[in-house]
Design a protein around this motif. Structure first.
Motif, short mmCIF file in Angstrom:
data_model
loop_
_atom_site.label_atom_id
_atom_site.label_comp_id
_atom_site.label_asym_id
_atom_site.label_seq_id
_atom_site.Cartn_x
_atom_site.Cartn_y
_atom_site.Cartn_z
N TYR A 1 4.88 -8.66 31.34
CA TYR A 1 5.46 -8.80 29.94
C TYR A 1 6.05 -10.04 29.90
CZ TYR A 1 6.87 -7.16 25.20
OH TYR A 1 7.21 -7.13 23.98
N PHE A 2 6.93 -10.03 30.78
CA PHE A 2 8.10 -11.41 30.74
C PHE A 2 7.40 -12.61 30.73
CE2 PHE A 2 10.46 -14.29 33.44
CZ PHE A 2 11.47 -14.76 32.62
N GLU A 3 6.25 -12.61 31.54
CA GLU A 3 5.55 -13.98 31.58
C GLU A 3 4.65 -14.33 30.81
OE1 GLU A 3 3.64 -13.64 35.72
OE2 GLU A 3 5.54 -14.16 36.68
N ASN A 4 4.27 -13.32 30.03
CA ASN A 4 3.22 -13.31 28.85
C ASN A 4 3.98 -13.71 27.69
OD1 ASN A 4 0.14 -13.01 29.33
ND2 ASN A 4 1.33 -11.65 30.74
N TYR A 5 5.05 -12.70 27.41
CA TYR A 5 5.76 -13.06 26.03
C TYR A 5 7.33 -13.49 26.15
CZ TYR A 5 1.96 -9.99 25.24
OH TYR A 5 0.57 -9.40 25.15
N ASP A 6 7.64 -13.92 27.23
CA ASP A 6 8.77 -14.66 27.81
C ASP A 6 10.14 -13.55 26.97
OD1 ASP A 6 10.76 -16.57 28.49
OD2 ASP A 6 10.57 -17.73 26.75
N SER A 7 10.23 -12.53 27.41
CA SER A 7 11.11 -11.53 26.81
C SER A 7 11.99 -10.98 28.34
CB SER A 7 10.67 -10.49 26.05
OG SER A 7 11.47 -9.51 25.90
N GLU A 8 13.01 -11.71 28.44
CA GLU A 8 13.93 -10.94 29.48
C GLU A 8 14.53 -9.67 29.23
OE1 GLU A 8 17.24 -12.58 32.74
OE2 GLU A 8 16.64 -13.74 30.96
N ILE A 9 14.70 -9.46 27.71
CA ILE A 9 15.35 -8.25 27.31
C ILE A 9 14.28 -7.22 27.73
CG2 ILE A 9 15.90 -6.92 25.08
CD1 ILE A 9 16.89 -9.45 23.84
N ALA A 10 13.23 -7.35 27.40
CA ALA A 10 11.98 -6.22 27.59
C ALA A 10 12.07 -5.83 29.29
CB ALA A 10 10.76 -6.59 27.25
N ILE B 1 5.41 4.60 32.60
CA ILE B 1 4.46 4.10 33.83
C ILE B 1 5.40 4.95 34.90
CG2 ILE B 1 4.03 2.33 35.40
CD1 ILE B 1 3.96 0.34 32.91
N HIS B 2 4.40 5.54 35.93
CA HIS B 2 4.78 6.27 36.95
C HIS B 2 6.03 5.52 38.15
CE1 HIS B 2 2.10 8.81 35.33
NE2 HIS B 2 1.10 8.70 36.16
N ASP B 3 5.60 4.75 38.55
CA ASP B 3 6.09 4.20 39.99
C ASP B 3 7.26 3.10 39.72
OD1 ASP B 3 6.02 5.13 43.13
OD2 ASP B 3 6.42 2.96 42.92
N THR B 4 8.17 2.85 40.34
CA THR B 4 9.41 1.81 40.15
C THR B 4 8.75 0.48 40.49
OG1 THR B 4 10.87 3.29 41.04
CG2 THR B 4 11.40 0.75 40.72
N ALA B 5 7.83 0.52 41.38
CA ALA B 5 7.17 -0.94 41.72
C ALA B 5 6.19 -1.44 40.60
CB ALA B 5 6.27 -0.82 42.94
N GLN B 6 5.40 -0.11 39.88
CA GLN B 6 4.67 -0.44 38.96
C GLN B 6 5.46 -0.90 37.65
OE1 GLN B 6 2.83 3.58 38.91
NE2 GLN B 6 1.56 3.06 40.76
N VAL B 7 6.43 -0.27 37.41
CA VAL B 7 7.20 -0.67 36.29
C VAL B 7 7.69 -2.27 36.47
CG1 VAL B 7 9.37 -0.29 34.83
CG2 VAL B 7 8.04 1.65 35.56
N SER B 8 7.86 -2.59 37.61
CA SER B 8 8.32 -3.95 37.82
C SER B 8 7.43 -4.65 37.54
CB SER B 8 9.02 -4.01 39.24
OG SER B 8 9.87 -3.10 39.73
N ALA B 9 6.09 -4.43 37.93
CA ALA B 9 5.25 -5.33 37.91
C ALA B 9 4.72 -5.32 36.59
CB ALA B 9 3.90 -4.72 38.85
N ALA B 10 4.58 -4.42 35.86
CA ALA B 10 4.53 -4.31 34.28
C ALA B 10 5.28 -5.21 33.45
CB ALA B 10 4.43 -2.74 33.66
N ALA B 11 6.79 -4.97 33.82
CA ALA B 11 7.97 -5.68 33.15
C ALA B 11 7.68 -7.33 33.46
CB ALA B 11 9.25 -5.28 33.65
N MET B 12 7.36 -7.55 34.70
CA MET B 12 7.18 -8.81 35.06
C MET B 12 6.01 -9.37 33.96
SD MET B 12 8.20 -11.35 36.83
CE MET B 12 9.71 -10.25 38.24
#
Length: 254
Positions: A112-121, A99-110
């Motif tokens: 993932y975290f909220e859907n699959y409860d993985s802080e590691i990811a 994923i290109h932008d830092t903010a976009q990665v942050s949003a995608a990671a969030m």
């Protein structure tokens, strides 16, 4: 680290030939290349200021990076879970490298975290993305040197003006967090430290929201239309290349 370097090389090679095939200017190609392989909009803006690309080209490049990055935000978290359902750390690396932008990665990671409860990811994605961002420290001065030597302009001021200080900020704050966990968690101030971390994470969600709004405000659709569809196609192929490269590497070698 090897995957990040590999993606940078792949994107530079692919876009070099695509720009020649579609008759796209070198400056335009550099903008899309830096935005795709390194750090999204930040890399585009920093690079455009150094190579003195036109406002239309810069706006178009920002639009391309934002468009495909935002698309990835909504698709890649679910794709990452499907592909790496038992390996959350690899899912995070995939998000951080594709994923290109830092903010976009942050949003995608969030997401993932909220859907699959993985802080590691989530932590893996952000660490990988900031590793990508750190390459700005080397590439921005290199580009500044190459272009300013050619034009006999002030190299020192160019590097100073467009040096990615937010990367240094990330390193400093990471050190503060690490020292806090090391020395405060087992002390009488543990409760205050934990509360501070909770509030910081809460505030960060709104900062991410503001960052995504800012990306949209930098995009001028009229300027994009004027420059035609070829750069859009090149940006799409570059985005796909990064995703495929990351996927193949993680599935094959890790």
């Amino acid at each position: 680290l090897f995957l990040v370097v590999l993606n940078i090389i792949i994107v530079f090679i692919i876009l070099y030939y695509l720009c020649r095939i579609f008759s796209i200017s070198n400056k335009f190609g550099h903008l899309i290349t830096m935005g795709t392989s390194i750090c999204g909009v930040t890399a585009v803006i920093a690079t455009s200021s150094i190579i003195k690309s036109s406002k239309n080209e810069t706006s178009y490049a920002v639009g391309v990076i934002t468009l495909f990055g935002m698309t990835s935000v909504f698709l890649y978290p679910y794709l990452a879970n499907y592909l790496f359902i038992t390996k959350s750390d690899l899912a995070g690396i995939f998000l951080g490298t594709s994923i290109h932008d830092t903010a976009q990665v942050s949003a995608a990671a969030m997401i993932y975290f909220e859907n699959y409860d993985s802080e590691i990811a989530m932590n893996s994605a952000m660490t990988t993305k900031l590793l990508r961002n750190s390459f700005l420290i080397f590439l921005i001065p290199l580009i500044a040197y190459l272009y300013n030597v050619k034009e006999n302009s002030n190299l020192k001021n160019s590097i100073k003006d467009f040096f990615p200080f937010f990367v240094l900020g990330f390193i400093i704050l990471s050190i503060i967090r690490s020292l806090g966990d090391q020395f405060i968690l087992d002390s009488n101030h543990m409760i205050f430290w934990n509360q501070f971390i909770i509030y910081t994470k809460y505030i960060s969600k709104y900062l991410i929201l503001n960052a995504m709004v800012s990306l949209g405000l930098q995009t001028n659709l009229k300027n994009i239309v004027k420059l035609g569809f070829k750069p859009l196609l090149v940006g799409f192929l570059a985005a796909i290349s990064v995703g495929i490269s990351s996927l193949v590497f993680l599935q094959t070698f890790i």
